[in-house]
Scaffold this active site. Structure first.
Site, PDB file in Angstrom:
ATOM      1  N   GLY A 216       1.502  10.303 -28.366  1.00 26.40           N
ATOM      2  CA  GLY A 216       0.675   9.785 -27.294  1.00 26.40           C
ATOM      3  C   GLY A 216      -0.616   9.243 -27.860  1.00 26.40           C
TER       4      GLY A 216
ATOM      5  CD  GLN B  62      -6.145   9.876 -29.475  1.00 25.18           C
ATOM      6  OE1 GLN B  62      -5.291   9.761 -28.613  1.00 25.18           O
ATOM      7  NE2 GLN B  62      -5.890  10.372 -30.681  1.00 25.18           N
TER       8      GLN B  62
ATOM      9  CB  CYS C 278      -4.542  15.030 -32.600  1.00 24.70           C
ATOM     10  SG  CYS C 278      -5.588  13.891 -31.678  1.00 24.70           S
ATOM     11  CG  LEU C 279      -1.895   9.390 -33.700  1.00 26.42           C
ATOM     12  CD1 LEU C 279      -1.624   8.046 -33.048  1.00 26.42           C
ATOM     13  CD2 LEU C 279      -1.095   9.543 -34.976  1.00 26.42           C
TER      14      LEU C 279
ATOM     15  CG  HIS D   7      -2.636  16.251 -27.069  1.00 29.83           C
ATOM     16  ND1 HIS D   7      -2.628  17.033 -28.211  1.00 29.83           N
ATOM     17  CD2 HIS D   7      -3.234  15.093 -27.427  1.00 29.83           C
ATOM     18  CE1 HIS D   7      -3.205  16.351 -29.195  1.00 29.83           C
ATOM     19  NE2 HIS D   7      -3.578  15.174 -28.752  1.00 29.83           N
ATOM     20  CD  GLU D   8      -2.062  11.777 -25.688  1.00 25.84           C
ATOM     21  OE1 GLU D   8      -3.150  11.176 -25.831  1.00 25.84           O
ATOM     22  OE2 GLU D   8      -1.425  12.223 -26.654  1.00 25.84           O
TER      23      GLU D   8
ATOM     24  CG  HIS E 144      -7.215  12.767 -26.564  1.00 25.98           C
ATOM     25  ND1 HIS E 144      -8.069  12.986 -27.622  1.00 25.98           N
ATOM     26  CD2 HIS E 144      -5.962  12.895 -27.068  1.00 25.98           C
ATOM     27  CE1 HIS E 144      -7.361  13.237 -28.718  1.00 25.98           C
ATOM     28  NE2 HIS E 144      -6.080  13.194 -28.408  1.00 25.98           N
TER      29      HIS E 144
HETATM   30 ZN   LIG Z   1      -4.549  13.561 -29.697  1.00 29.17          ZN
END
Ligand SMILES: [Zn+2]
Length: 182
Positions: free
Chosen positions: A49, A54, A102-103, A144-145, A148
């Site tokens: 995701g 991000q 996580c990216l 998670h998203e 963010h």
């Molecule tokens: Zn993430």
């Protein structure tokens, strides 16, 4: 389409609360192009995701998708899903701990408790209202998203940091451990 630059842990934009997108703007060509760029960026980096802040744009848009992802070899598939202005309401007090990455926290993994069932209300990329129940891994990625978009990273949700691990050490010491929790 374009691959967007992903902010890493420490960049203040990850701690900004994203602003809601005006529903009138969902079908705007610029917004649609931005969503396409987010999808391409998520796929380029094998993310499950990606949230807009991000990629340095603090508006409430996130994309998710999982197809036989090498970063999440055991994960069930999730079709491409676009979340606009998501609101997540837990439907249970039950939480399950599992690995997340996580990216924006590259090459790390940690075990994170998440609600196993939640109501998801949002708009899709056509601006249609969505109101569904999400469970298990899908619920995990949605939480998670959505976190963010509130400036929260998975490390904030860990009960403690004892499982925070670099990817190479994860592969060496942790892969296959805690399988009973899956
Ligand atoms: Zn993430």
């Amino acid at each position: 389409m374009a691959i967007l630059k992903v902010a890493r842990l420490g960049h203040p934009v990850l701690r900004h609360k994203a602003v809601a997108l005006d529903p009138e703007l969902v079908r705007d060509p610029g917004v649609q192009r931005f969503i396409d760029d987010m999808v391409e960026t998520m796929r380029e980096y094998d993310g499950a995701g990606l949230a807009a802040n991000q990629v340095h744009t603090p508006v409430q848009i996130a994309v998710l998708e999982v197809h036989a992802n090498s970063r999440y070899p055991d994960a069930p598939e999730i079709p491409l899903t676009v979340l606009i202005n998501p609101v997540v309401t837990p439907l249970t007090e039950e939480m399950e701990e599992d690995w997340e990455g996580c990216l924006s926290v590259p090459d790390m993994r940690g075990r994170v408790p998440r609600y196993t069932s939640a109501r998801l209300e949002c708009l899709d990329r056509e601006g249609n209202p969505v109101d569904i129940v999400v469970k298990d891994f899908f619920a995990r990625v949605v939480q998670h998203e959505t976190d963010h978009l509130h400036g929260i990273l998975y490390v904030d949700r860990m009960r403690d940091l004892s499982t925070l691990t670099h990817l190479a050490e994860w592969n060496k010491y942790w892969l296959g451990v805690h399988e009973q929790d899956d």
